[in-house]
Design a protein around this motif. Structure first.
Motif, short mmCIF file in Angstrom:
data_model
loop_
_atom_site.label_atom_id
_atom_site.label_comp_id
_atom_site.label_asym_id
_atom_site.label_seq_id
_atom_site.Cartn_x
_atom_site.Cartn_y
_atom_site.Cartn_z
N TRP A 116 2.76 1.46 -1.69
CA TRP A 116 3.80 2.22 -0.99
C TRP A 116 3.24 3.51 -0.39
N LEU A 117 2.33 4.15 -1.11
CA LEU A 117 1.72 5.38 -0.60
C LEU A 117 0.84 5.12 0.63
N GLY A 118 0.39 3.87 0.80
CA GLY A 118 -0.44 3.55 1.95
C GLY A 118 0.32 3.10 3.18
N VAL A 119 1.66 3.11 3.10
CA VAL A 119 2.48 2.64 4.22
C VAL A 119 2.23 3.48 5.47
N ASP A 120 2.19 4.80 5.36
CA ASP A 120 2.02 5.69 6.52
C ASP A 120 0.65 6.36 6.55
N ASP A 121 -0.31 5.83 5.82
CA ASP A 121 -1.62 6.47 5.73
C ASP A 121 -2.39 6.32 7.04
#
Length: 217
Positions: A116-121
């Motif tokens: 989830w933390l990599g969705v907008d990375d």
């Protein structure tokens, strides 16, 4: 004089054990399915493209893309840990099984959260833009993201559900290599036969097995 026929007395414990055993087998099948599918989904999604963009290079633009592994390798690593924990659940019992089930649960939580933390990375694409242009301050433009991070989140959620099932019903699951019947009860051991002293070949066979042929069971 009236005679009362002896009726069979119902065994509530035996009747209750059968549904419990069936419920344990169902939860075991569901946990295996959810854990295996969840780990496979996370590993598959981690190898797909999560982000696309363009870097300015020599007066033009260079299209770049970043996979889930480029952005973060944590979800795929935790999926492997969760899969190993799912298998290890059957190799241990008691407190060890609870600990392994907790590890499976935490692996699912970690895989879902990090995906989830990599969705907008965009850091991975910025690094690729800097390498491609030779400018450490270069950044990516026209950044877009795909839906694969959400797929990885769903896979982590499946691992989490498998871990919760293991925590709740794992105590009733059979252990690997244990002597268990289909209902989970231990198999009765066969009684040891005493060798016939009139047949010397049976005495030798008993000695080969490490038994004392002179001792009666």
């Amino acid at each position: 004089m009236e005679y009362v026929s002896a009726a069979s007395v119902p065994q509530p414990r035996a009747e209750a054990a059968a549904p419990s055993a069936r419920g344990g087998r169902r939860s075991l099948a569901v946990a295996l399915f959810l854990g295996a599918v969840g780990a496979a989904v996370v590993l598959l999604a981690s190898g797909q493209t999560w982000a696309n963009g363009k870097a300015a290079v020599g007066g033009g633009t260079l299209p770049l893309k970043a996979s889930g592994g480029d952005i973060t390798g944590v979800p795929s690593a935790l999926a492997i840990v969760g899969l190993a924990a799912l298998v290890a659940v059957f190799a241990v019992r008691g407190a060890g099984r609870v600990l392994v089930a907790a590890l499976l649960t935490l692996s699912g939580v970690g895989a879902a959260v990090t995906a989830w933390l990599g969705v907008d990375d965009s850091a991975a694409l910025d690094e690729k833009a800097a390498r491609s242009s030779g400018d450490a301050a270069a950044t990516i433009g026209a950044l877009t993201h795909t839906g694969w991070p959400y797929v990885a989140v769903a896979g982590g959620a499946l691992l989490l559900l498998a871990g919760l099932l293991a925590l709740r019903f794992g105590a009733a699951w059979p252990a690997m290599g244990g002597r268990y019947e289909r209902d989970g009860s231990p198999r009765p051991r066969k009684a040891r036969t005493v060798p016939d002293p009139e047949r010397p070949e049976e005495l030798w066979k008993a000695l080969d097995r490490g038994e004392d042929p002179t001792r009666e069971s």
